[in-house]
Design an enzyme around this catalytic site. Structure first.
Site, short mmCIF file in Angstrom:
data_model
loop_
_atom_site.label_atom_id
_atom_site.label_comp_id
_atom_site.label_asym_id
_atom_site.label_seq_id
_atom_site.Cartn_x
_atom_site.Cartn_y
_atom_site.Cartn_z
N SER A 166 0.83 -1.20 0.00
CA SER A 166 0.00 0.00 0.00
C SER A 166 0.88 1.26 0.00
O SER A 166 1.71 1.44 -0.89
CB SER A 166 -0.96 -0.04 1.20
N ASP A 263 -9.79 -1.99 -6.23
CA ASP A 263 -8.86 -1.13 -5.49
C ASP A 263 -8.73 0.17 -6.26
O ASP A 263 -8.53 0.16 -7.48
CB ASP A 263 -7.51 -1.84 -5.39
N HIS A 293 -9.01 -3.17 -1.66
CA HIS A 293 -7.69 -2.83 -1.13
C HIS A 293 -7.42 -3.61 0.16
O HIS A 293 -8.28 -3.72 1.03
CB HIS A 293 -7.62 -1.33 -0.85
#
Length: 333
Positions: A166, A263, A293
């Protein structure tokens, strides 16, 4: 029902139903201090409820440098694996505004044990206290330290990979750019798990993903504003802050990228993979249908998370193994 929910994997949807949500989603960046504390408490409770793996030991190191504060590095190493050990330099998730190195201990220890590798988790500085590219500078300092001290630490300086998740995936990519541009020894690979790469929020997926609650468009815009201040979305942003801004992606290490279909980072990640390949970089790209995500963290027992983990562990094992001296093959996955 929102289209994103109709497309969502069934197991991931069930896991999402159990995620505590604020009016601003799972990560409320309108109150960063409170969200940091909540995330720390959650991570510590998960660690307390996870049986410790005595086959992996933890060391705390501090990387000193003349041009900034020391960089804390949390080094995990398997006690039974023969050295010198390959090592993965790891950057935790949290949108570059949340999180801490120890939050990933439970599953990083599992990775270390299974692959027979060390993991060096960087406790990089967060925004807004440290504007970008401060985190990438921390990453570069940690990478150079690993290479310089590998022998003393019992690590293999020729087998250092860079990886992140991330926001940490964006820092990993920025660190790889810094290493290339400053003439350092090239990493063995860069592994980017649903990385945060582009501050402009112009892609189709950045507009589509607005109603899931797990790092949607509004959260991402606020995060980038926190990271970059008034520079966000302007021409004043460096590739060391937002790697998608880099025009030249040549001479970067072999790259693994994984991202979910649902995402908001999907299209910037696909674009980065495509441009890396156009510049001659070997790329392994995985797009997971029905996945939002951080799906592997919110639904770790799901079939999709298991598939991702097996694929990712296999990639890391191959890369460490391809560069291994005789008799130092990593563990099987």
């Amino acid at each position: 029902m929102p289209v994103s929910r109709l497309l969502m994997d069934r197991e991931l949807g069930q896991a999402l139903d159990g995620v505590p949500m604020t009016p601003n989603g799972a990560f409320d960046l309108t109150d960063i201090a409170a969200t940091r504390e909540a995330l720390r408490s959650f991570a510590e409770s998960v660690a307390a409820g996870t049986p410790d793996d005595p086959s992996v030991v933890t060391e705390e190191h501090r990387v000193s440098r003349p041009d900034g504060p020391d960089v804390p590095v949390r080094l995990l190493r398997p006690t039974a694996a023969p050295g010198p050990l390959p090592v993965m330099l790891w950057f935790h998730g949290g949108g570059q505004v949340l999180g801490f190195a120890a939050q990933d201990d439970p599953w990083l220890k599992r990775l270390s044990s299974r692959l027979g590798c060390a993991v060096a988790a960087v406790d990089y500085r967060l925004a807004p206290e440290t504007p970008s590219p401060g985190a990438a500078e921390d990453g570069f300092a940690a990478y150079r330290w690993l290479g310089r001290e590998a022998g003393v630490l019992g690590l293999d300086g020729a087998r250092i990979g860079i990886a992140g998740q991330s926001g940490g995936g964006g820092i990993a990519a920025a660190t790889a750019l810094l290493v290339r541009d400053r003439g350092g020894a090239a990493p063995l690979f860069q592994s980017l798990t649903y990385p945060m790469l582009d501050d402009r929020n112009l892609t189709a997926s950045s507009h589509e993903i607005t109603d899931i609650g797990i790092w949607d468009r509004s959260t991402n815009i606020l995060a980038w504003q926190t990271i970059l201040g008034d520079r966000a979305g302007t021409d004043e942003v460096s590739p060391y802050s937002a790697p998608s801004r880099a025009d030249d992606l040549g001479s970067l290490p072999p790259t693994f990228i994984a991202v979910g279909e649902l995402d908001c980072f999907r299209d910037e990640d696909l674009d980065y993979a495509t441009r890396l390949r156009a510049h001659g970089v070997p790329v392994e790209m995985h797009l997971y249908p029905g996945a939002y995500h951080a799906f592997d963290l919110f639904a770790p027992e799901s079939q999709l998370a298991a598939t991702f983990q097996q694929t990712w562990f296999s990639y890391l094992a191959r890369k460490f193994g391809d560069a291994a001296p005789d008799g130092h093959r990593p563990g099987r996955v």
